[in-house]
Design a protein around this motif. Structure first.
Motif, PDB file in Angstrom:
ATOM      1  N   LEU A 103       0.868  -1.169   0.000  1.00 52.74           N
ATOM      2  CA  LEU A 103       0.000   0.000   0.000  1.00 52.74           C
ATOM      3  C   LEU A 103       0.907   1.222   0.000  1.00 52.74           C
ATOM      4  CD1 LEU A 103      -2.801   1.297   0.168  1.00 52.74           C
ATOM      5  CD2 LEU A 103      -2.698   1.038   2.655  1.00 52.74           C
ATOM      6  N   ALA A 104       1.116   1.808  -1.185  1.00 51.06           N
ATOM      7  CA  ALA A 104       2.069   2.915  -1.325  1.00 51.06           C
ATOM      8  C   ALA A 104       1.478   4.248  -0.895  1.00 51.06           C
ATOM      9  CB  ALA A 104       2.546   3.003  -2.774  1.00 51.06           C
ATOM     10  N   ILE A 105       0.203   4.491  -1.230  1.00 48.40           N
ATOM     11  CA  ILE A 105      -0.500   5.709  -0.835  1.00 48.40           C
ATOM     12  C   ILE A 105      -1.782   5.291  -0.137  1.00 48.40           C
ATOM     13  CG2 ILE A 105      -1.581   7.859  -1.614  1.00 48.40           C
ATOM     14  CD1 ILE A 105       1.360   7.908  -2.050  1.00 48.40           C
ATOM     15  N   ASP A 106      -2.014   5.817   1.052  1.00 47.97           N
ATOM     16  CA  ASP A 106      -3.103   5.334   1.898  1.00 47.97           C
ATOM     17  C   ASP A 106      -4.086   6.453   2.257  1.00 47.97           C
ATOM     18  OD1 ASP A 106      -4.703   3.926   3.650  1.00 47.97           O
ATOM     19  OD2 ASP A 106      -3.183   3.718   5.212  1.00 47.97           O
ATOM     20  N   GLY A 107      -5.055   6.712   1.369  1.00 50.13           N
ATOM     21  CA  GLY A 107      -6.094   7.702   1.647  1.00 50.13           C
ATOM     22  C   GLY A 107      -5.563   9.101   1.874  1.00 50.13           C
ATOM     23  N   LEU A 108      -4.582   9.500   1.105  1.00 48.15           N
ATOM     24  CA  LEU A 108      -3.895  10.786   1.294  1.00 48.15           C
ATOM     25  C   LEU A 108      -4.697  11.946   0.701  1.00 48.15           C
ATOM     26  CD1 LEU A 108      -0.126  11.460   0.858  1.00 48.15           C
ATOM     27  CD2 LEU A 108      -1.763  12.935  -0.307  1.00 48.15           C
ATOM     28  N   SER A 109      -4.812  13.014   1.474  1.00 49.70           N
ATOM     29  CA  SER A 109      -5.444  14.254   1.000  1.00 49.70           C
ATOM     30  C   SER A 109      -4.481  15.412   1.218  1.00 49.70           C
ATOM     31  CB  SER A 109      -6.751  14.528   1.753  1.00 49.70           C
ATOM     32  OG  SER A 109      -7.726  13.546   1.437  1.00 49.70           O
ATOM     33  N   LEU A 110      -4.441  16.341   0.243  1.00 52.37           N
ATOM     34  CA  LEU A 110      -3.468  17.433   0.293  1.00 52.37           C
ATOM     35  C   LEU A 110      -3.934  18.579  -0.599  1.00 52.37           C
ATOM     36  CD1 LEU A 110      -0.567  18.586   0.914  1.00 52.37           C
ATOM     37  CD2 LEU A 110       0.203  17.304  -1.096  1.00 52.37           C
ATOM     38  N   ARG A 111      -3.681  19.807  -0.157  1.00 53.78           N
ATOM     39  CA  ARG A 111      -3.910  20.991  -0.976  1.00 53.78           C
ATOM     40  C   ARG A 111      -2.632  21.810  -1.015  1.00 53.78           C
ATOM     41  NH1 ARG A 111      -9.954  23.523  -0.700  1.00 53.78           N
ATOM     42  NH2 ARG A 111     -11.120  21.562  -0.783  1.00 53.78           N
ATOM     43  N   VAL A 112      -2.233  22.191  -2.221  1.00 63.86           N
ATOM     44  CA  VAL A 112      -1.069  23.050  -2.404  1.00 63.86           C
ATOM     45  C   VAL A 112      -1.552  24.316  -3.087  1.00 63.86           C
ATOM     46  CG1 VAL A 112       1.227  23.275  -3.412  1.00 63.86           C
ATOM     47  CG2 VAL A 112       0.439  21.035  -2.619  1.00 63.86           C
ATOM     48  N   SER A 113      -1.383  25.448  -2.419  1.00 63.78           N
ATOM     49  CA  SER A 113      -1.907  26.717  -2.909  1.00 63.78           C
ATOM     50  C   SER A 113      -1.045  27.272  -4.048  1.00 63.78           C
ATOM     51  CB  SER A 113      -1.964  27.739  -1.773  1.00 63.78           C
ATOM     52  OG  SER A 113      -2.804  27.283  -0.728  1.00 63.78           O
ATOM     53  N   PRO A 114      -1.599  28.146  -4.875  1.00 62.17           N
ATOM     54  CA  PRO A 114      -0.844  28.766  -5.963  1.00 62.17           C
ATOM     55  C   PRO A 114       0.402  29.474  -5.435  1.00 62.17           C
ATOM     56  CG  PRO A 114      -3.176  29.192  -6.241  1.00 62.17           C
ATOM     57  CD  PRO A 114      -3.030  28.554  -4.900  1.00 62.17           C
ATOM     58  N   GLY A 115       1.549  29.222  -6.059  1.00 64.77           N
ATOM     59  CA  GLY A 115       2.798  29.847  -5.660  1.00 64.77           C
ATOM     60  C   GLY A 115       3.493  29.203  -4.477  1.00 64.77           C
ATOM     61  N   GLU A 116       2.898  28.178  -3.902  1.00 62.29           N
ATOM     62  CA  GLU A 116       3.498  27.515  -2.746  1.00 62.29           C
ATOM     63  C   GLU A 116       4.595  26.550  -3.194  1.00 62.29           C
ATOM     64  OE1 GLU A 116       1.509  26.284   1.396  1.00 62.29           O
ATOM     65  OE2 GLU A 116       0.745  25.133  -0.304  1.00 62.29           O
ATOM     66  N   PHE A 117       5.668  26.478  -2.411  1.00 64.44           N
ATOM     67  CA  PHE A 117       6.782  25.570  -2.672  1.00 64.44           C
ATOM     68  C   PHE A 117       6.807  24.553  -1.540  1.00 64.44           C
ATOM     69  CE2 PHE A 117      11.662  25.530  -3.731  1.00 64.44           C
ATOM     70  CZ  PHE A 117      11.616  24.149  -3.849  1.00 64.44           C
ATOM     71  N   ALA A 118       6.216  23.386  -1.784  1.00 64.35           N
ATOM     72  CA  ALA A 118       6.075  22.360  -0.754  1.00 64.35           C
ATOM     73  C   ALA A 118       7.178  21.317  -0.887  1.00 64.35           C
ATOM     74  CB  ALA A 118       4.710  21.686  -0.855  1.00 64.35           C
ATOM     75  N   CYS A 119       7.922  21.107   0.200  1.00 66.40           N
ATOM     76  CA  CYS A 119       8.954  20.074   0.253  1.00 66.40           C
ATOM     77  C   CYS A 119       8.404  18.870   0.993  1.00 66.40           C
ATOM     78  CB  CYS A 119      10.196  20.583   0.981  1.00 66.40           C
ATOM     79  SG  CYS A 119      11.002  21.982   0.172  1.00 66.40           S
ATOM     80  N   VAL A 120       8.504  17.704   0.379  1.00 71.75           N
ATOM     81  CA  VAL A 120       7.979  16.471   0.975  1.00 71.75           C
ATOM     82  C   VAL A 120       9.144  15.561   1.315  1.00 71.75           C
ATOM     83  CG1 VAL A 120       6.423  14.514   0.682  1.00 71.75           C
ATOM     84  CG2 VAL A 120       5.910  16.686  -0.464  1.00 71.75           C
ATOM     85  N   ILE A 121       9.284  15.229   2.598  1.00 75.94           N
ATOM     86  CA  ILE A 121      10.357  14.349   3.039  1.00 75.94           C
ATOM     87  C   ILE A 121       9.772  13.055   3.579  1.00 75.94           C
ATOM     88  CG2 ILE A 121      11.959  16.230   3.534  1.00 75.94           C
ATOM     89  CD1 ILE A 121      11.233  16.010   6.473  1.00 75.94           C
ATOM     90  N   GLY A 122      10.645  12.071   3.737  1.00 79.28           N
ATOM     91  CA  GLY A 122      10.210  10.771   4.241  1.00 79.28           C
ATOM     92  C   GLY A 122      11.235   9.728   3.869  1.00 79.28           C
ATOM     93  N   SER A 123      11.216   8.607   4.560  1.00 77.47           N
ATOM     94  CA  SER A 123      12.180   7.542   4.314  1.00 77.47           C
ATOM     95  C   SER A 123      11.826   6.777   3.045  1.00 77.47           C
ATOM     96  CB  SER A 123      12.185   6.582   5.513  1.00 77.47           C
ATOM     97  OG  SER A 123      10.885   6.067   5.724  1.00 77.47           O
ATOM     98  N   ASN A 124      12.679   5.824   2.652  1.00 74.04           N
ATOM     99  CA  ASN A 124      12.376   4.961   1.525  1.00 74.04           C
ATOM    100  C   ASN A 124      11.079   4.205   1.790  1.00 74.04           C
ATOM    101  OD1 ASN A 124      14.645   5.532  -0.060  1.00 74.04           O
ATOM    102  ND2 ASN A 124      15.908   4.068   1.074  1.00 74.04           N
ATOM    103  N   GLY A 125      10.209   4.160   0.781  1.00 75.51           N
ATOM    104  CA  GLY A 125       8.946   3.452   0.946  1.00 75.51           C
ATOM    105  C   GLY A 125       7.842   4.288   1.559  1.00 75.51           C
ATOM    106  N   ALA A 126       8.103   5.573   1.800  1.00 70.93           N
ATOM    107  CA  ALA A 126       7.089   6.433   2.408  1.00 70.93           C
ATOM    108  C   ALA A 126       5.947   6.750   1.448  1.00 70.93           C
ATOM    109  CB  ALA A 126       7.716   7.725   2.905  1.00 70.93           C
ATOM    110  N   GLY A 127       6.213   6.630   0.136  1.00 70.34           N
ATOM    111  CA  GLY A 127       5.186   6.913  -0.861  1.00 70.34           C
ATOM    112  C   GLY A 127       5.394   8.199  -1.616  1.00 70.34           C
ATOM    113  N   LYS A 128       6.536   8.850  -1.406  1.00 68.84           N
ATOM    114  CA  LYS A 128       6.802  10.148  -2.026  1.00 68.84           C
ATOM    115  C   LYS A 128       6.797  10.076  -3.553  1.00 68.84           C
ATOM    116  CE  LYS A 128      10.851  10.708  -0.177  1.00 68.84           C
ATOM    117  NZ  LYS A 128      10.969   9.308   0.291  1.00 68.84           N
TER     118      LYS A 128
END
Length: 268
Positions: free
Chosen positions: A20-45
């Motif tokens: 199960l790579a992605i588990d019911g994930l919800s996210l909003r990224v606003s216009p002009g936003e620079f979002a950095c996503v971190i996590g270990s191997n297998g986190a689903g990034k």
């Protein structure tokens, strides 16, 4: 705006190796936003970015970009709206083609195809102007095959190509991970300049916590296909690496940071 609702993705469904790579994930990224996503191997990034780009189709959920539902839209149709830079410098460019030929393909991305194959004088001037901002001298090497470039030069070129036609969304898939530290810093600084100058809505995934703390306006931490932590720009600016480690340790379901994080995730 990028809006993701209840996204899920399994690989190897109904097999012994099901993940199960992605588990019911919800996210909003606003216009002009620079979002950095971190996590270990297998986190689903990487799976998250693949679903957004169209390279992978989710099992459930919805992906909406600028009010348009693109969940089932093929990758090639999204290409006119989404720019992407990959981890491997070899992936974003064609080695046997010249710099200007690669840039011409990027410049026509998402546009109707025509029989015209030549590069116009106006296009060539546009390419030179864009490349001159790199301070790598590539504006004087337009007819050189891309295969002659170093990894850092190719990755810088990939970034320029991904933003040559201003994308609605820029996806950065660990785009400095394959570079040496000095080159990685140069490419990352260039990235920050381009994103700020063009006010690009950007999602960058990385293992490198220090990098994520230095850049971007938002910090997200993933684990097992879910977002465990989400810091806005103000909260992020006050974080230290130790703060982040402690917060992750508290948020982690098994409460065992040491078993999840690696030196690469901490330092890159």
């Amino acid at each position: 705006m990028l809006r993701i609702e209840n996204l899920s993705k399994r690989f190897g469904k109904n097999t012994a190796s099901e993940v199960l790579a992605i588990d019911g994930l919800s996210l909003r990224v606003s216009p002009g936003e620079f979002a950095c996503v971190i996590g270990s191997n297998g986190a689903g990034k990487s799976t998250l970015l693949a679903c957004v780009s169209g390279a992978t189709r989710p099992d459930e959920g919805k992906i909406v970009l600028e009010g348009e539902d693109i969940t089932r839209q093929p990758e090639n149709k999204r290409a006119g709206k989404i720019g992407r830079v990959f981890q491997d410098p070899l992936s974003g460019t064609c080695a046997s083609m010249t710099i200007e030929e690669n840039m011409a393909l990027a410049n026509r991305r998402g546009k109707p195809r025509t029989l015209r194959m030549g590069i116009t004088k106006k296009e060539r001037e546009k390419f030179r102007e864009a490349l001159s901002e790199l301070n790598l001298g590539l504006e004087n090497r337009l007819r050189d095959p891309v295969g002659l470039l170093s990894g850092g030069q190719r990755q810088s070129l990939s970034l320029i190509m991904a933003t040559l036609v201003r994308p609605t969304l820029l996806l950065l898939d660990e785009h400095t991970a394959a570079l040496d530290p000095k080159t990685a810093n140069l490419v990352m600084n260039l990235t920050a300049e381009v994103v700020e100058k063009e006010k690009l809505t950007t999602v960058m995934i990385t293992h490198n916590m220090r990098l994520a703390l230095l850049h971007g306006t938002r910090l997200l931490m993933m684990h097992r296909g879910q977002i465990l932590l989400d810091f806005d720009e103000l909260s992020k600016s006050k974080l230290t690496l130790q703060d982040l480690l402690e917060k992750f340790d508290v948020a982690l379901p098994e409460n065992n940071t040491a078993g999840v994080l690696s030196d690469r995730m901490l330092l890159g």
